[in-house]
Design a protein around this motif. Structure first.
Motif, PDB file in Angstrom:
ATOM      1  N   ASN A   1      51.160  29.768   7.828  1.00 17.33           N
ATOM      2  CA  ASN A   1      50.360  30.740   8.579  1.00 17.33           C
ATOM      3  C   ASN A   1      49.034  30.143   9.038  1.00 17.33           C
ATOM      4  O   ASN A   1      47.974  30.764   8.941  1.00 17.33           O
ATOM      5  N   VAL A   2      49.115  28.906   9.553  1.00 22.56           N
ATOM      6  CA  VAL A   2      47.916  28.237  10.063  1.00 22.56           C
ATOM      7  C   VAL A   2      48.093  27.918  11.541  1.00 22.56           C
ATOM      8  O   VAL A   2      49.205  27.933  12.077  1.00 22.56           O
ATOM      9  N   ILE A   3      46.983  27.610  12.191  1.00 28.23           N
ATOM     10  CA  ILE A   3      46.970  27.249  13.604  1.00 28.23           C
ATOM     11  C   ILE A   3      46.749  25.750  13.717  1.00 28.23           C
ATOM     12  O   ILE A   3      45.824  25.204  13.107  1.00 28.23           O
ATOM     13  N   ILE A   4      47.590  25.089  14.489  1.00 23.96           N
ATOM     14  CA  ILE A   4      47.437  23.672  14.769  1.00 23.96           C
ATOM     15  C   ILE A   4      47.442  23.501  16.277  1.00 23.96           C
ATOM     16  O   ILE A   4      48.425  23.836  16.943  1.00 23.96           O
ATOM     17  N   ILE A   5      46.325  23.018  16.824  1.00 23.25           N
ATOM     18  CA  ILE A   5      46.207  22.832  18.272  1.00 23.25           C
ATOM     19  C   ILE A   5      45.861  21.381  18.565  1.00 23.25           C
ATOM     20  O   ILE A   5      44.700  20.989  18.464  1.00 23.25           O
ATOM     21  N   PRO A   6      46.855  20.577  18.937  1.00 21.08           N
ATOM     22  CA  PRO A   6      46.546  19.211  19.360  1.00 21.08           C
ATOM     23  C   PRO A   6      46.077  19.189  20.813  1.00 21.08           C
ATOM     24  O   PRO A   6      46.341  20.114  21.580  1.00 21.08           O
ATOM     25  N   ALA A   7      45.382  18.125  21.180  1.00 21.37           N
ATOM     26  CA  ALA A   7      44.962  17.907  22.577  1.00 21.37           C
ATOM     27  C   ALA A   7      44.119  19.062  23.126  1.00 21.37           C
ATOM     28  O   ALA A   7      44.275  19.469  24.269  1.00 21.37           O
ATOM     29  N   ALA A   8      43.202  19.560  22.314  1.00 23.72           N
ATOM     30  CA  ALA A   8      42.333  20.665  22.756  1.00 23.72           C
ATOM     31  C   ALA A   8      41.092  20.106  23.432  1.00 23.72           C
ATOM     32  O   ALA A   8      39.961  20.395  23.056  1.00 23.72           O
ATOM     33  N   ALA A   9      41.319  19.304  24.484  1.00 21.92           N
ATOM     34  CA  ALA A   9      40.241  18.506  25.064  1.00 21.92           C
ATOM     35  C   ALA A   9      40.380  18.458  26.582  1.00 21.92           C
ATOM     36  O   ALA A   9      41.193  19.179  27.171  1.00 21.92           O
ATOM     37  N   PHE A  10      39.585  17.582  27.218  1.00 22.54           N
ATOM     38  CA  PHE A  10      39.688  17.408  28.669  1.00 22.54           C
ATOM     39  C   PHE A  10      41.121  17.056  29.050  1.00 22.54           C
ATOM     40  O   PHE A  10      41.714  17.694  29.935  1.00 22.54           O
ATOM     41  N   TYR A  11      41.677  16.039  28.415  1.00 19.49           N
ATOM     42  CA  TYR A  11      43.088  15.724  28.620  1.00 19.49           C
ATOM     43  C   TYR A  11      43.910  16.584  27.677  1.00 19.49           C
ATOM     44  O   TYR A  11      43.623  16.684  26.491  1.00 19.49           O
ATOM     45  N   GLY A  12      44.928  17.229  28.207  1.00 17.39           N
ATOM     46  CA  GLY A  12      45.787  18.085  27.398  1.00 17.39           C
ATOM     47  C   GLY A  12      45.385  19.539  27.463  1.00 17.39           C
ATOM     48  O   GLY A  12      46.139  20.393  27.936  1.00 17.39           O
ATOM     49  N   GLY A  13      44.177  19.861  27.007  1.00 18.16           N
ATOM     50  CA  GLY A  13      43.770  21.248  26.891  1.00 18.16           C
ATOM     51  C   GLY A  13      43.314  21.898  28.180  1.00 18.16           C
ATOM     52  O   GLY A  13      43.697  23.029  28.487  1.00 18.16           O
ATOM     53  N   LEU A  14      42.482  21.197  28.960  1.00 11.23           N
ATOM     54  CA  LEU A  14      41.934  21.809  30.172  1.00 11.23           C
ATOM     55  C   LEU A  14      43.025  22.112  31.186  1.00 11.23           C
ATOM     56  O   LEU A  14      43.079  23.214  31.746  1.00 11.23           O
ATOM     57  N   ALA A  15      43.901  21.165  31.453  1.00  7.80           N
ATOM     58  CA  ALA A  15      44.992  21.405  32.402  1.00  7.80           C
ATOM     59  C   ALA A  15      45.912  22.517  31.911  1.00  7.80           C
ATOM     60  O   ALA A  15      46.455  23.289  32.708  1.00  7.80           O
ATOM     61  N   ASP A  16      46.084  22.606  30.608  1.00 11.54           N
ATOM     62  CA  ASP A  16      46.917  23.664  30.032  1.00 11.54           C
ATOM     63  C   ASP A  16      46.293  25.035  30.280  1.00 11.54           C
ATOM     64  O   ASP A  16      46.975  25.987  30.670  1.00 11.54           O
ATOM     65  N   LEU A  17      44.990  25.152  30.081  1.00 15.59           N
ATOM     66  CA  LEU A  17      44.294  26.413  30.354  1.00 15.59           C
ATOM     67  C   LEU A  17      44.379  26.786  31.829  1.00 15.59           C
ATOM     68  O   LEU A  17      44.653  27.947  32.180  1.00 15.59           O
TER      69      LEU A  17
END
Length: 341
Positions: A122-138
């Motif tokens: 019951n934990v959250i794991i978010i890889p690539a929460a950055a400029f590369y990976g995260g921003l394009a995903d958002l």
């Protein structure tokens, strides 16, 4: 907000931006990493913050460093080496985990190895929460939130220059694995590099861009029903990073950001409709900090849409997340929609 967050690799280039922004907003993160001397040097700027030395090769030191926190942020690359032992520790302790990886294999391994364990814990794991990976995903999630199926998502990343950090260079040397594109609704090995010309806003302007699949290929494909995903990077920035003589980034403002400018434009298509959105700002390393800080605040206040291994776009309300970012850090455009002839 005291000691709820551990920054592992706090003395690294990106880690310092994150520590500074958290501290400025009233958080008191624990500073952690492998190098005691570097931690002590950083702590001189933050005498009221706790430091904890921890080594990825000594699991007991990780557990001790993370025991009293709620969230661990891993800023220490290469993530091919650091992600697994740190995540194993967070799972043992029942803590949440984020990292700033741009490495495809590291991010893919996290999804494949830890998805079931994270759900059970019951934990959250978010890889690539950055400029590369995260921003394009958002950006992609915001563009396509009312589409149940998407034909293609393409990210165009333009940099006026790329002065890489030591960490970026070390990661490049370590990351020799097969890169993947996403086509026909599945990951496919990259067999050829494609190029085109793309018009970015000034000062980047018109640039040749080439296919460079990064971690957003993985993050976007995990939760958006899309047939094809592309990532294009401006050729001038690749030339910079491949030149051994290109210097490291140099602080140029009060936030210690370099003066390097970026623009990320994401284009999504469905049938005869095309939508686009852009994100512009200064310093691709520095802009990771506000992305992480916003994610941390939402986790701590329970604004989560999914547990387990997930992405920024899937874990949070992507549109609201982008709207919450300070325009001094990043400027997000309105969505433009056109018909394709």
């Amino acid at each position: 907000m005291e000691n709820k967050i551990v920054i592992y690799g706090a003395y690294g280039h990106t880690g310092k931006f994150l520590v500074a922004q958290l501290y400025q907003q009233g958080f008191k993160p624990v500073l952690s990493g492998r190098d005691a001397d570097k931690l002590n040097a950083l702590s001189k700027d933050y005498p009221d913050l706790i430091t904890k030395v921890a080594d990825i090769n000594q699991p007991e030191t990780l557990d001790k460093a993370f025991a009293d926190a709620e969230i661990i942020v891993n800023c220490a690359g290469p993530f091919l080496d650091t992600a697994e032992p740190i995540i194993q520790s967070t799972l043992r302790l029942g803590k949440h985990y984020l990292d700033v990886s741009a490495e495809q294999k590291a991010v893919l391994d996290i999804f494949e190895q830890f998805s079931e364990q994270a759900k059970i814990a019951n934990v959250i794991i978010i890889p690539a929460a950055a400029f590369y990976g995260g921003l394009a995903d958002l950006l992609s999630t915001t563009l396509t939130k009312d589409w149940d199926q998407v034909d293609e998502i393409s990210s165009y990343i333009g940099l006026d220059s790329w002065h890489p950090t030591k960490g970026t260079r070390l990661t490049g040397e370590r990351n020799h694995y097969q890169r993947f594109m996403f086509e026909n609704n599945s990951l496919q090995p990259v067999l050829e590099v494609k190029s085109k010309v793309w018009d970015f806003p000034e000062p980047i302007a018109t640039q040749e861009v080439v296919t460079v699949p990064l971690s957003e290929i993985i993050t976007i494909s995990r939760h958006i029903n899309v047939n094809t995903i592309n990532t294009y990077l401006s050729q001038n920035s690749l030339t910079d990073i491949r030149n051994d003589k290109t210097p490291e980034p140099k602080a140029a403002d009060e936030k210690n950001r370099s003066n390097q400018v970026f623009c990320m434009e994401v284009v999504a298509t469905k049938g005869n409709k095309s939508r686009s959105i852009t994100a512009q700002g200064i310093d691709i390393y520095a802009v990771t900090a506000p992305l992480i800080v916003e994610a941390l605040k939402r986790i701590l206040t329970g604004k989560i849409q999914k547990q387990g291994v997930t992405t920024l776009g899937e874990a949070f309300d992507a549109t609201d997340f982008l709207n919450a970012l300070d325009t001094d850090d990043i400027v997000i455009s309105e969505i433009k929609e056109t018909e394709i002839n």
